[in-house]
Design a protein around this motif. Structure first.
Motif, short mmCIF file in Angstrom:
data_model
loop_
_atom_site.label_atom_id
_atom_site.label_comp_id
_atom_site.label_asym_id
_atom_site.label_seq_id
_atom_site.Cartn_x
_atom_site.Cartn_y
_atom_site.Cartn_z
N UNK A 271 51.34 50.08 40.34
CA UNK A 271 51.04 48.86 39.72
C UNK A 271 50.84 47.58 40.03
N UNK A 272 48.96 47.05 40.60
CA UNK A 272 48.94 45.68 41.35
C UNK A 272 49.28 44.31 40.70
N UNK A 273 49.36 43.87 41.41
CA UNK A 273 49.67 42.02 40.32
C UNK A 273 48.41 42.00 39.75
N UNK A 274 46.95 42.37 40.26
CA UNK A 274 46.09 41.61 39.27
C UNK A 274 44.89 42.56 38.69
N UNK A 275 46.03 43.65 38.17
CA UNK A 275 45.29 45.61 37.28
C UNK A 275 44.26 44.76 36.66
N UNK A 276 42.99 44.79 36.83
CA UNK A 276 42.48 44.92 35.46
C UNK A 276 41.92 43.05 35.74
N UNK A 277 41.56 42.97 36.08
CA UNK A 277 41.70 41.32 36.19
C UNK A 277 40.02 40.76 36.72
N UNK A 278 39.41 39.57 36.93
CA UNK A 278 38.26 39.47 37.35
C UNK A 278 38.70 38.32 37.90
N UNK B 233 42.70 40.77 49.58
CA UNK B 233 44.18 41.30 48.58
C UNK B 233 44.07 41.43 46.98
N UNK B 234 43.58 40.29 46.63
CA UNK B 234 43.46 40.59 45.15
C UNK B 234 42.73 42.08 44.62
N UNK B 235 41.67 42.15 45.65
CA UNK B 235 41.32 43.92 45.38
C UNK B 235 41.75 44.85 45.77
N UNK B 236 42.83 44.34 46.56
CA UNK B 236 44.01 45.91 47.08
C UNK B 236 45.08 45.54 45.37
N UNK B 237 44.92 44.83 45.16
CA UNK B 237 45.79 44.62 43.34
C UNK B 237 45.29 44.65 42.69
N UNK B 238 43.77 45.55 42.85
CA UNK B 238 43.43 45.62 41.08
C UNK B 238 42.26 44.41 40.41
N UNK B 239 42.13 44.41 41.10
CA UNK B 239 40.96 43.21 41.25
C UNK B 239 39.53 43.04 41.20
#
Length: 276
Positions: free
Chosen positions: A1-8, A25-31
Motif C-alpha cells: 500500500x502506497x503513501x498516496x493510494x487513490x489520491x490526486x 514519487x507520488x505516482x509510485x506511491x499510488x497518486x
C-alpha cells in the motif's frame, strides 16, 4: 500500500528537477498526477528552462508506474491557463487531495539580473504564480470533504537574505520566497477547520537544472562571498547540494497521513544552512 493510494496531486513546474521528482514519487506511491510547466525560455533567465521534451519524459515516467497523468504546457503567470489545467484534471480524475506549488526560476545571473524585468519575473512566477496555482485548487480540495495538503516550495532564501547582491533579479527571488510564507500562513488559518494543511518547504541548494548550469557557476565565481555563504554545515552529496529526491522525501511526509497535524510551518530541509 502506497503513501498516496487513490489520491490526486496537482503540481506546477513538473517537467524536470524537483517537480519531476515529486510527480514520479507520488505516482509510485499510488497518486494520479495533474500538472503543468512553462516549457519555454524566459528572457529574464540566463539558463534554459524546461522543454516540451522534458514534459513528455515526466509524463512517460509517471505512466511507467501505472498511474494516470494530465500534464500540459502552461505558464504560472497565466491564471486562466492554470485554472483550466486543474479544472480539466479534476474533471478527468474525479478529485484533488494534494497541491504542490513548485514552479520557480532563478533570474539571478548575468546581465539579466540587473534589469527591472528580472524583479518582475521573480515576483510574477514565484509569488503571483503560487497564488495562481493554489487559489483555483482550493475549491476542489474543499469539495472532497477529505481535507488535503498544500505545500509551497520556498527556499532558504525565504528565511534569510545572505545571497543578495542587491540586483533586481536576486531581490525578486528573495522577496518572492519570503512572500509565499505569508500566503501559507493566511491559507493555514483559513483552511484548517476543513482539515486542509498548508506548509512551505525551504530547501538549501538542490542539484537540479535550475542550479546546475553554467550561468549559476559563473555567478558564484563572480561573487565568492555569496558562494561561501551557500555552504551547508552538514555534509551532503559529493557536489555539496541536495538531490531532488531529498526534498521529495520531506514532501511525502507532509502530504501523507504521517504529517496530518503539521500545518502552518516553514519546513526546512537545509543541512543546517539557516542555523548560522
Amino acid at each position: 500500500m502506497g503513501l498516496a493510494d487513490g489520491k490526486v496531486a496537482f503540481i506546477s513546474g513538473l517537467a524536470r528537477g524537483q517537480g519531476r521528482s515529486h510527480a514520479v514519487r507520488l505516482a509510485e506511491e499510488g497518486a494520479d498526477i495533474i500538472g503543468f510547466d512553462i516549457c519555454h525560455d524566459e528572457p529574464s533567465v540566463e539558463y534554459p528552462l524546461a522543454t516540451p521534451d522534458d514534459l513528455d519524459e515526466t509524463i512517460a515516467l509517471v505512466e511507467k508506474t501505472g498511474q494516470r497523468i494530465h500534464a500540459v504546457q502552461a505558464d504560472a503567470r497565466d491564471a486562466d491557463a492554470v485554472q483550466k489545467v486543474v479544472d480539466d484534471g479534476v474533471a478527468e480524475f474525479g478529485r484533488l487531495d494534494i497541491v504542490l506549488a513548485n514552479a520557480g526560476i532563478m533570474a539571478i545571473t548575468g546581465q539579466q539580473r540587473l534589469m527591472p524585468d528580472a524583479w518582475h519575473a521573480g515576483i510574477d512566477i514565484m509569488l503571483k504564480g503560487v497564488y495562481n496555482t493554489v487559489n483555483p485548487a482550493i475549491p476542489h480540495l474543499r469539495a472532497g470533504g477529505r481535507g488535503g495538503s498544500i505545500v509551497i516550495t520556498s527556499s532558504t532564501a525565504g528565511l534569510v537574505g545572505g545571497m543578495s547582491d542587491g540586483s533586481p533579479g536576486v531581490l525578486g527571488y528573495i522577496a518572492s520566497k519570503h512572500g509565499v510564507v505569508g500566503l501559507m500562513r493566511a491559507w493555514t488559518l483559513l483552511l484548517a477547520p476543513e482539515g486542509i494543511r498548508v506548509n512551505t518547504i525551504h530547501p538549501t541548494g538542490v542539484a537540479s537544472p535550475m542550479v546546475v548550469n553554467e550561468a549559476f557557476g559563473r555567478f558564484v565565481q563572480e561573487f565568492p562571498q555569496i558562494a561561501e555563504n551557500l555552504q551547508n554545515p552538514l555534509p551532503v552529496h559529493d557536489n555539496g547540494m541536495l538531490l531532488p529526491e531529498d526534498v521529495t522525501n520531506t514532501i511525502m511526509h507532509l502530504v501523507s497521513d504521517a504529517g496530518q497535524y503539521t500545518t502552518g510551518q516553514t519546513v526546512v530541509v537545509d543541512a543546517g544552512f539557516t542555523a548560522r
